[in-house]
Design a protein around this motif. Sequence first.
Motif, PDB file in Angstrom:
ATOM      1  N   PHE A 197      30.037 -33.425 -12.016  1.00  4.37           N
ATOM      2  CA  PHE A 197      29.772 -32.228 -12.822  1.00  4.37           C
ATOM      3  C   PHE A 197      30.428 -32.207 -14.198  1.00  4.37           C
ATOM      4  O   PHE A 197      30.113 -31.349 -15.018  1.00  4.37           O
ATOM      5  CB  PHE A 197      30.186 -30.976 -12.045  1.00  4.37           C
ATOM      6  CG  PHE A 197      29.296 -30.674 -10.874  1.00  4.37           C
ATOM      7  CD1 PHE A 197      27.992 -30.245 -11.068  1.00  4.37           C
ATOM      8  CD2 PHE A 197      29.748 -30.841  -9.570  1.00  4.37           C
ATOM      9  CE1 PHE A 197      27.154 -29.973  -9.995  1.00  4.37           C
ATOM     10  CE2 PHE A 197      28.916 -30.569  -8.481  1.00  4.37           C
ATOM     11  CZ  PHE A 197      27.620 -30.137  -8.695  1.00  4.37           C
ATOM     12  N   ALA A 198      31.370 -33.112 -14.475  1.00  2.00           N
ATOM     13  CA  ALA A 198      32.052 -33.100 -15.776  1.00  2.00           C
ATOM     14  C   ALA A 198      31.114 -33.560 -16.879  1.00  2.00           C
ATOM     15  O   ALA A 198      30.054 -34.139 -16.628  1.00  2.00           O
ATOM     16  CB  ALA A 198      33.280 -34.008 -15.725  1.00  2.00           C
ATOM     17  N   ILE A 201      30.928 -37.701 -21.058  1.00  2.00           N
ATOM     18  CA  ILE A 201      31.807 -38.575 -21.867  1.00  2.00           C
ATOM     19  C   ILE A 201      32.830 -39.314 -21.009  1.00  2.00           C
ATOM     20  O   ILE A 201      33.406 -40.293 -21.447  1.00  2.00           O
ATOM     21  CB  ILE A 201      32.555 -37.804 -22.987  1.00  2.00           C
ATOM     22  CG1 ILE A 201      33.398 -36.672 -22.422  1.00  2.00           C
ATOM     23  CG2 ILE A 201      31.573 -37.288 -24.033  1.00  2.00           C
ATOM     24  CD1 ILE A 201      34.304 -36.011 -23.467  1.00  2.00           C
ATOM     25  N   TYR A 202      33.051 -38.853 -19.768  1.00  2.00           N
ATOM     26  CA  TYR A 202      34.041 -39.525 -18.911  1.00  2.00           C
ATOM     27  C   TYR A 202      33.394 -40.576 -18.014  1.00  2.00           C
ATOM     28  O   TYR A 202      34.070 -41.161 -17.171  1.00  2.00           O
ATOM     29  CB  TYR A 202      34.801 -38.500 -18.074  1.00  2.00           C
ATOM     30  CG  TYR A 202      35.643 -37.596 -18.927  1.00  2.00           C
ATOM     31  CD1 TYR A 202      36.868 -38.018 -19.426  1.00  2.00           C
ATOM     32  CD2 TYR A 202      35.193 -36.325 -19.281  1.00  2.00           C
ATOM     33  CE1 TYR A 202      37.632 -37.204 -20.248  1.00  2.00           C
ATOM     34  CE2 TYR A 202      35.940 -35.495 -20.095  1.00  2.00           C
ATOM     35  CZ  TYR A 202      37.159 -35.947 -20.578  1.00  2.00           C
ATOM     36  OH  TYR A 202      37.902 -35.140 -21.394  1.00  2.00           O
ATOM     37  N   TRP A 211      23.766 -31.448 -14.491  1.00  2.00           N
ATOM     38  CA  TRP A 211      23.520 -30.249 -15.309  1.00  2.00           C
ATOM     39  C   TRP A 211      22.040 -29.887 -15.295  1.00  2.00           C
ATOM     40  O   TRP A 211      21.665 -28.717 -15.251  1.00  2.00           O
ATOM     41  CB  TRP A 211      24.015 -30.469 -16.748  1.00  2.00           C
ATOM     42  CG  TRP A 211      25.520 -30.567 -16.857  1.00  2.00           C
ATOM     43  CD1 TRP A 211      26.424 -30.511 -15.824  1.00  2.00           C
ATOM     44  CD2 TRP A 211      26.278 -30.735 -18.062  1.00  2.00           C
ATOM     45  NE1 TRP A 211      27.703 -30.642 -16.329  1.00  2.00           N
ATOM     46  CE2 TRP A 211      27.645 -30.783 -17.689  1.00  2.00           C
ATOM     47  CE3 TRP A 211      25.948 -30.857 -19.407  1.00  2.00           C
ATOM     48  CZ2 TRP A 211      28.665 -30.942 -18.637  1.00  2.00           C
ATOM     49  CZ3 TRP A 211      26.957 -31.016 -20.339  1.00  2.00           C
ATOM     50  CH2 TRP A 211      28.304 -31.057 -19.958  1.00  2.00           C
ATOM     51  N   PRO A 217      23.305 -25.531 -19.273  1.00  2.00           N
ATOM     52  CA  PRO A 217      22.957 -26.088 -20.581  1.00  2.00           C
ATOM     53  C   PRO A 217      24.061 -26.910 -21.246  1.00  2.00           C
ATOM     54  O   PRO A 217      23.817 -27.487 -22.295  1.00  2.00           O
ATOM     55  CB  PRO A 217      22.645 -24.851 -21.421  1.00  2.00           C
ATOM     56  CG  PRO A 217      22.626 -23.692 -20.471  1.00  2.00           C
ATOM     57  CD  PRO A 217      23.478 -24.083 -19.322  1.00  2.00           C
ATOM     58  N   GLY A 218      25.270 -26.941 -20.681  1.00  2.00           N
ATOM     59  CA  GLY A 218      26.336 -27.698 -21.328  1.00  2.00           C
ATOM     60  C   GLY A 218      26.732 -27.069 -22.650  1.00  2.00           C
ATOM     61  O   GLY A 218      27.065 -25.893 -22.714  1.00  2.00           O
ATOM     62  N   LEU A 219      26.634 -27.853 -23.715  1.00  2.00           N
ATOM     63  CA  LEU A 219      26.982 -27.348 -25.044  1.00  2.00           C
ATOM     64  C   LEU A 219      25.706 -26.972 -25.806  1.00  2.00           C
ATOM     65  O   LEU A 219      24.647 -27.424 -25.453  1.00  2.00           O
ATOM     66  CB  LEU A 219      27.701 -28.457 -25.818  1.00  2.00           C
ATOM     67  CG  LEU A 219      29.163 -28.654 -25.504  1.00  2.00           C
ATOM     68  CD1 LEU A 219      29.299 -29.371 -24.187  1.00  2.00           C
ATOM     69  CD2 LEU A 219      29.836 -29.440 -26.592  1.00  2.00           C
ATOM     70  N   PRO A 220      25.778 -26.208 -26.892  1.00  2.00           N
ATOM     71  CA  PRO A 220      26.995 -25.676 -27.472  1.00  2.00           C
ATOM     72  C   PRO A 220      27.510 -24.409 -26.798  1.00  2.00           C
ATOM     73  O   PRO A 220      28.575 -23.940 -27.148  1.00  2.00           O
ATOM     74  CB  PRO A 220      26.592 -25.370 -28.907  1.00  2.00           C
ATOM     75  CG  PRO A 220      25.134 -25.078 -28.820  1.00  2.00           C
ATOM     76  CD  PRO A 220      24.602 -25.925 -27.715  1.00  2.00           C
ATOM     77  N   ALA A 221      26.807 -23.881 -25.826  1.00  2.00           N
ATOM     78  CA  ALA A 221      27.284 -22.728 -25.082  1.00  2.00           C
ATOM     79  C   ALA A 221      27.658 -21.569 -25.993  1.00  2.00           C
ATOM     80  O   ALA A 221      28.782 -21.089 -26.033  1.00  2.00           O
ATOM     81  CB  ALA A 221      28.467 -23.118 -24.202  1.00  2.00           C
ATOM     82  N   ILE A 242      29.107 -33.269 -25.043  1.00  2.00           N
ATOM     83  CA  ILE A 242      30.028 -33.406 -26.173  1.00  2.00           C
ATOM     84  C   ILE A 242      29.582 -34.562 -27.069  1.00  2.00           C
ATOM     85  O   ILE A 242      29.629 -34.470 -28.292  1.00  2.00           O
ATOM     86  CB  ILE A 242      31.466 -33.617 -25.654  1.00  2.00           C
ATOM     87  CG1 ILE A 242      31.986 -32.311 -25.035  1.00  2.00           C
ATOM     88  CG2 ILE A 242      32.397 -34.084 -26.770  1.00  2.00           C
ATOM     89  CD1 ILE A 242      33.289 -32.456 -24.278  1.00  2.00           C
ATOM     90  N   PHE A 245      27.256 -34.067 -29.976  1.00  2.00           N
ATOM     91  CA  PHE A 245      27.758 -33.361 -31.172  1.00  2.00           C
ATOM     92  C   PHE A 245      28.882 -34.130 -31.855  1.00  2.00           C
ATOM     93  O   PHE A 245      29.544 -33.607 -32.726  1.00  2.00           O
ATOM     94  CB  PHE A 245      28.252 -31.965 -30.793  1.00  2.00           C
ATOM     95  CG  PHE A 245      27.146 -31.057 -30.356  1.00  2.00           C
ATOM     96  CD1 PHE A 245      26.501 -30.246 -31.267  1.00  2.00           C
ATOM     97  CD2 PHE A 245      26.726 -31.051 -29.038  1.00  2.00           C
ATOM     98  CE1 PHE A 245      25.461 -29.422 -30.877  1.00  2.00           C
ATOM     99  CE2 PHE A 245      25.694 -30.223 -28.635  1.00  2.00           C
ATOM    100  CZ  PHE A 245      25.053 -29.413 -29.555  1.00  2.00           C
ATOM    101  N   SER A 246      29.148 -35.341 -31.373  1.00  2.00           N
ATOM    102  CA  SER A 246      30.319 -36.059 -31.890  1.00  2.00           C
ATOM    103  C   SER A 246      29.906 -37.094 -32.929  1.00  2.00           C
ATOM    104  O   SER A 246      28.769 -37.528 -32.948  1.00  2.00           O
ATOM    105  CB  SER A 246      31.078 -36.727 -30.741  1.00  2.00           C
ATOM    106  OG  SER A 246      31.473 -35.747 -29.821  1.00  2.00           O
TER     107      SER A 246
END
Lengths: 246, 589
Positions: A197-198, A201-202, A211, A217-221, A242, A245-246
């Motif tokens: 669930f994280a 990126i990990y 998700w 929806p994750g980001l941008p929340a 993440i 958006f990086s």
Amino acid sequence: MAGDTIPRRGFLVGVGLAGTAAAAGVAASSPASAEVPAPNQSSATEGAAAPGNREPEPLLALNEAEHAFIVAAVDTIIPADDLSPSGSECGVATFIDRQLASAWGGGAKMYRSGPFLRGKPEQGYQLALTPREFFLAGIAATNDWTRKTYGKDFDRLPASERIAALTALEEGKADLGHVSARQFFNALLTITMEGFFADPIYGGNRNMASWKMLGFPGLPATYANVIDQYRDKPYTAAPQSIADFS
Amino acid sequence: MATRLKEVDAVMVGMGWTGAIMAREFTKVGLNVVGLERGQDHIPGNDFMLPNLRDELRYAARLELMQDNSLDTITFRNAPDEFGLPIRRFGAFLPGEGVGGSGNHWGGLHWRFLPTDFRIRSVLTERYGASAIPDDMTIADWPVSYDELEPHYDRFDKLCGVSGKAGNLRGQVIEGGNVFEGPRSDEYPNKPLKSSAGGLLMSDAAKRLGYHPFPIPVSNSSAPYTNPEGVTLGGCQYCGFCNRTACEANAKASSVTTLMPVLRADPRFELRTRAFVSRLVYDKAGRRVTGVVYTDLRNGEEYEQPAGIVVLSAYVFGNTQFLLLAGIGEPYDRATGKGVVGKNYAYQFEAGAVAFFEDRELNSYMGAPGQLVCIDDFNGENFDHGGLGFFGGGYFAGGSGGSAPIYGRATPHGTPRWGSEWKQATVKWYNHFVRFNTQGSVYANRDNYLDLDPTYRDALGRPLIRLTYNATDNDHKMSRYLLEKLEGIIRAMNPTSYEMHPRPKNFSIVPYQSTHNTGGTMMGSDPKSSVVNRYLQTWDAHNLFIQGASVFPQQHGYNPTGTVGALCYWSAQAIINKYLKSPGPLVQA
């Protein structure tokens, strides 16, 4: 053991990483680029049968045998079905390997002075072992037990016996000797869920499979403008990580 | 040998909420202030930014903003006859570290205590007779009244830009706000947050049952807001990630968003981070503290910082530990009941519930965790305790926001914890549940206290604080009663199914419950029964002032931060108006 397939798969991993890196620049300027799955893309069809499965990634903390155990465990805890690919196809084994190699896995921010006493359950974790050391001890003890009980290492068991073995751990019915079966199972379950669930990126939750499955929806929340409008109404948005958006 | 530094007017030990408030009040009247903080600095524009702030693993699971237990922890046992063992990684409660402290990661719930809470022993005696209070219940009246604190509550509300709806404005009761609250001199600075779908369901049901629902007061600014310090906060984005993390919109109030921008620009203030204070320098004969000793974690050197005024603004455990190590105040002795330092440790007794609604679309990830509806009908003395067999109470809150996927999933009881069936249930219910909580009081008990651990030490070689705590029969009875009443509301919401989650008999440090630890340096009217007087000045060292929830005589049925902030402004006013003019005891013992 997947020994003879590793060089080939290792090569594919290299190709896969290069492809991702090239696409990242595009994704940064345009989150809606081809690298970001479209909102209605089915998570079940992608991944489960996808030929681009990148497992295994290079290992940081686990050896091959330990990795095989973790793959078998996370695929039993999160089996492939209509809702999502399996745990390892979602990168959860990679996630666990990286977490055990991280500062957290090495016992960062953990009080490690003795004396070390068993205590009562209300007093929490009281071992000198770091998470990484505890997991390796748990894997070894579980394999000892499955060899005694089923004649094989855990990862060599058929699916039905893997389920039976993990159930025995969960219920504290497997005697793992000096390792508490329940404690090990709970740690394994927790880290598997974290990986599933994280944020991707990990290394886990590859393609944001969990998700999409949940509709998170994750980001941008940022929901300040929609919270009234979608009260008691389904809200859908293509999930973004993440990394998008990086 | 510690290097002795130049004396300053005041030194703060810890730069969370109270360190920043006190430093600001002091520099305004011309004092030179040093703020010591053992953790790192946190600058919102650098550290709390998108996209990395939306990382549930880093902040909620790996506890990025929390105290480093490798340097310092506490030991814990349920009862005085057990052996205390160290909490190796925090779980039940999560004190923060670094500039901003626990204020960076709080949920923002911003409350005042009831007027009757401040004189709870007297009120219970008046209503139920002195013999109704059990012998082991060591509750005490506060040495300050609601009316005295009200202007300071109001100041703290305005600093934070609290969002809410008044239920009692200068004595006029207003439906839609909390009709049980004490009179407020002013409306909340911001309108309430928008309610979640789940919160509205609860609100409707509570109204039908004759209760008094209202939007919970929360320090998430509902719109852009400029506070009296001239600092502008952003509007809440309803992102759902508040708990255990900070806010990129600067909508959630913390000292780093509301005060530090002003202090950083103030030449009278100096911030020193990675400064781990090891002890107070106590001049017992002079009845004052001459300064503090700290280790600079960047070079390993020890420094003594002399100061005219010393403010303990660390967490509950640290404040108590400093006094016990310095020998300031008489340590509490559980066997005799004598002594005060470490006495009346209390906590929050939270128990909850979850209800599932098959046909509702609740978008449970959407909205702040503090975007709740609550009722206060069963808090403190808002209801008659005659014949109930317990004292205390708490507010109920419910809502459907803030459910990120690692921790924010719920499945009905009986669902397997893994496998395909687990997955199906997880997906089925993720957007279809409402969570509830009862914020139960913890009335002090003679068996719940803090002392120095005889075995375990921290990274500086100091004995750890040992927590002896368990839930009492009173608190279990109180909590069961609250859950019974909550269950009535949940039934009236007509859920597909629901589950009540009473607390297990023994308190455990493993599952997260609440970071509302209180007591250890309680305030009171005389040195025999308290550590600090009504101005938070220690009885035994007149230039030592203790801030934070460690001064609470017991914990009431509300989150503590609102009262912590109000007490800090109240204490600062007394220091500035009285103590600076005539340094010495502000209350004669």
